[in-house]
Design a protein around this motif. Structure first.
Motif, PDB file in Angstrom:
ATOM      1  N   ILE A 164       0.843  -1.195   0.000  1.00 41.30           N
ATOM      2  CA  ILE A 164       0.000   0.000   0.000  1.00 41.30           C
ATOM      3  C   ILE A 164       0.878   1.245   0.000  1.00 41.30           C
ATOM      4  O   ILE A 164       2.032   1.212   0.424  1.00 41.30           O
ATOM      5  CB  ILE A 164      -0.976   0.023   1.202  1.00 41.30           C
ATOM      6  N   ASN A 165       0.305   2.311  -0.511  1.00 41.53           N
ATOM      7  CA  ASN A 165       1.016   3.584  -0.616  1.00 41.53           C
ATOM      8  C   ASN A 165      -0.016   4.699  -0.451  1.00 41.53           C
ATOM      9  O   ASN A 165      -1.132   4.581  -0.959  1.00 41.53           O
ATOM     10  CB  ASN A 165       1.625   3.692  -1.998  1.00 41.53           C
ATOM     11  N   GLY A 166       0.364   5.740   0.251  1.00 40.09           N
ATOM     12  CA  GLY A 166      -0.515   6.896   0.346  1.00 40.09           C
ATOM     13  C   GLY A 166      -0.608   7.591  -1.000  1.00 40.09           C
ATOM     14  O   GLY A 166       0.399   7.784  -1.680  1.00 40.09           O
TER      15      GLY A 166
ATOM     16  N   LEU B 148      -3.880   4.392  -1.401  1.00 41.92           N
ATOM     17  CA  LEU B 148      -4.877   4.881  -0.450  1.00 41.92           C
ATOM     18  C   LEU B 148      -5.017   6.388  -0.613  1.00 41.92           C
ATOM     19  O   LEU B 148      -4.125   7.156  -0.242  1.00 41.92           O
ATOM     20  CB  LEU B 148      -4.465   4.521   0.983  1.00 41.92           C
ATOM     21  N   PRO B 149      -6.151   6.842  -1.177  1.00 45.59           N
ATOM     22  CA  PRO B 149      -6.336   8.264  -1.492  1.00 45.59           C
ATOM     23  C   PRO B 149      -6.259   9.161  -0.256  1.00 45.59           C
ATOM     24  O   PRO B 149      -6.718   8.790   0.824  1.00 45.59           O
ATOM     25  CB  PRO B 149      -7.736   8.331  -2.107  1.00 45.59           C
ATOM     26  N   GLY B 150      -5.667  10.330  -0.448  1.00 42.32           N
ATOM     27  CA  GLY B 150      -5.654  11.355   0.589  1.00 42.32           C
ATOM     28  C   GLY B 150      -4.655  11.151   1.707  1.00 42.32           C
ATOM     29  O   GLY B 150      -4.623  11.919   2.662  1.00 42.32           O
TER      30      GLY B 150
ATOM     31  N   ASN C 164      -0.635  10.525   3.259  1.00 42.63           N
ATOM     32  CA  ASN C 164       0.761  10.855   2.997  1.00 42.63           C
ATOM     33  C   ASN C 164       1.657   9.625   3.172  1.00 42.63           C
ATOM     34  O   ASN C 164       1.172   8.489   3.280  1.00 42.63           O
ATOM     35  CB  ASN C 164       1.202  12.028   3.892  1.00 42.63           C
ATOM     36  N   HIS C 165       2.948   9.856   3.243  1.00 41.78           N
ATOM     37  CA  HIS C 165       3.940   8.791   3.371  1.00 41.78           C
ATOM     38  C   HIS C 165       3.762   7.978   4.651  1.00 41.78           C
ATOM     39  O   HIS C 165       4.089   6.794   4.686  1.00 41.78           O
ATOM     40  CB  HIS C 165       5.338   9.422   3.330  1.00 41.78           C
ATOM     41  N   LEU C 166       3.256   8.621   5.695  1.00 39.92           N
ATOM     42  CA  LEU C 166       3.065   7.949   6.984  1.00 39.92           C
ATOM     43  C   LEU C 166       1.634   7.421   7.150  1.00 39.92           C
ATOM     44  O   LEU C 166       1.244   7.040   8.244  1.00 39.92           O
ATOM     45  CB  LEU C 166       3.403   8.910   8.134  1.00 39.92           C
ATOM     46  N   PHE C 167       0.878   7.425   6.062  1.00 44.14           N
ATOM     47  CA  PHE C 167      -0.522   6.988   6.058  1.00 44.14           C
ATOM     48  C   PHE C 167      -1.386   7.859   6.969  1.00 44.14           C
ATOM     49  O   PHE C 167      -2.330   7.378   7.593  1.00 44.14           O
ATOM     50  CB  PHE C 167      -0.664   5.496   6.415  1.00 44.14           C
ATOM     51  N   GLN C 168      -1.092   9.138   7.011  1.00 46.25           N
ATOM     52  CA  GLN C 168      -1.909  10.111   7.732  1.00 46.25           C
ATOM     53  C   GLN C 168      -2.797  10.825   6.724  1.00 46.25           C
ATOM     54  O   GLN C 168      -2.373  11.082   5.596  1.00 46.25           O
ATOM     55  CB  GLN C 168      -1.025  11.169   8.409  1.00 46.25           C
ATOM     56  N   THR C 169      -4.011  11.186   7.157  1.00 47.70           N
ATOM     57  CA  THR C 169      -4.862  12.032   6.333  1.00 47.70           C
ATOM     58  C   THR C 169      -4.229  13.423   6.367  1.00 47.70           C
ATOM     59  O   THR C 169      -4.054  13.994   7.439  1.00 47.70           O
ATOM     60  CB  THR C 169      -6.296  12.081   6.898  1.00 47.70           C
ATOM     61  N   CYS C 170      -3.850  13.935   5.210  1.00 47.15           N
ATOM     62  CA  CYS C 170      -3.095  15.186   5.180  1.00 47.15           C
ATOM     63  C   CYS C 170      -3.872  16.288   4.478  1.00 47.15           C
ATOM     64  O   CYS C 170      -4.798  16.026   3.724  1.00 47.15           O
ATOM     65  CB  CYS C 170      -1.745  14.969   4.500  1.00 47.15           C
ATOM     66  N   ARG C 171      -3.440  17.504   4.769  1.00 42.70           N
ATOM     67  CA  ARG C 171      -4.027  18.670   4.100  1.00 42.70           C
ATOM     68  C   ARG C 171      -3.046  19.177   3.046  1.00 42.70           C
ATOM     69  O   ARG C 171      -3.332  19.160   1.871  1.00 42.70           O
ATOM     70  CB  ARG C 171      -4.339  19.753   5.133  1.00 42.70           C
ATOM     71  N   LEU C 172      -1.884  19.596   3.496  1.00 43.84           N
ATOM     72  CA  LEU C 172      -0.857  20.070   2.570  1.00 43.84           C
ATOM     73  C   LEU C 172      -0.047  18.910   2.011  1.00 43.84           C
ATOM     74  O   LEU C 172       0.479  18.982   0.916  1.00 43.84           O
ATOM     75  CB  LEU C 172       0.084  21.053   3.284  1.00 43.84           C
ATOM     76  N   CYS C 173       0.076  17.874   2.810  1.00 46.19           N
ATOM     77  CA  CYS C 173       0.796  16.644   2.451  1.00 46.19           C
ATOM     78  C   CYS C 173       2.288  16.876   2.256  1.00 46.19           C
ATOM     79  O   CYS C 173       2.937  16.180   1.475  1.00 46.19           O
ATOM     80  CB  CYS C 173       0.143  15.953   1.262  1.00 46.19           C
TER      81      CYS C 173
END
Length: 177
Positions: free
Chosen positions: A98-100, A132-134, A136-145
């Motif tokens: 998996i990848n963000g 996985l949409p939305g 980042n690299h750490l599998f966090q839901t990001c805004r600016l990313c």
């Protein structure tokens, strides 16, 4: 990554040219050439920073020396020269890759496509490769990313990532003993 930091396209292009030369020299074992290119890359990167950030970095030669030490560490040399495809072609166990979707460090489509191709080329038919949409690299839901945002986000790992992993694990372990 540099684009997410607001660096203009001309500077990014110049950095890419030097980065490619640097990585080529490192792969060829040309330490002296790699050091020269690494110092040039640091010089280019510092040049586009606002004055306050440049001052915070301190001495450019010290920053360059630190970058060179990191680039020539055994781990980084391995990372730069490693081609994971031959290893992935030998993997026969079930795989979840998996990848963000908003990962700036490991570009999702390029990497997931390559992982899937290598697994399939080796005959692995039990591999799930998913973006996985939305996230980042750490599998966090990001805004600016951006990388700088990692520490600012309260979420350790997105429920969507945990759900994906849980589903896969349960599908591969439930009732199997």
């Amino acid at each position: 990554i540099r684009r997410s930091m607001g660096v203009d396209e001309a500077a990014i292009t110049a950095e890419q040219v030097v980065s490619r030369r640097m990585y080529a020299r490192i792969r060829q074992g040309d330490s002296l050439g790699g050091v020269r290119e690494a110092r040039e890359l640091v010089r280019l990167q510092l040049a586009v920073l606002p004055e306050a950030q440049r001052a915070a970095v301190g001495d450019p030669d010290s920053a360059g020396a630190a970058a060179v030490r990191q680039l020539f560490s055994p781990w980084m040399r391995f990372f730069i020269t490693c081609d994971p495809r031959p290893v992935l072609r030998r993997v026969t166990c079930p795989v979840l890759a998996i990848n963000g979707g908003r990962d700036l460090q490991v570009l999702p489509r390029e990497n997931l496509d390559a992982i899937e191709a290598a697994l399939r080329a080796g005959g692995n038919r039990d591999a799930v490769v998913k973006e996985l949409p939305g996230l980042n690299h750490l599998f966090q839901t990001c805004r600016l990313c951006t990388i700088a945002e990692y520490a600012q986000l309260e979420e350790t790992i997105a429920p969507a990532a945990l759900d994906e992993m849980t589903r896969w694990i349960l599908a591969h372990t439930t009732g199997k003993r």
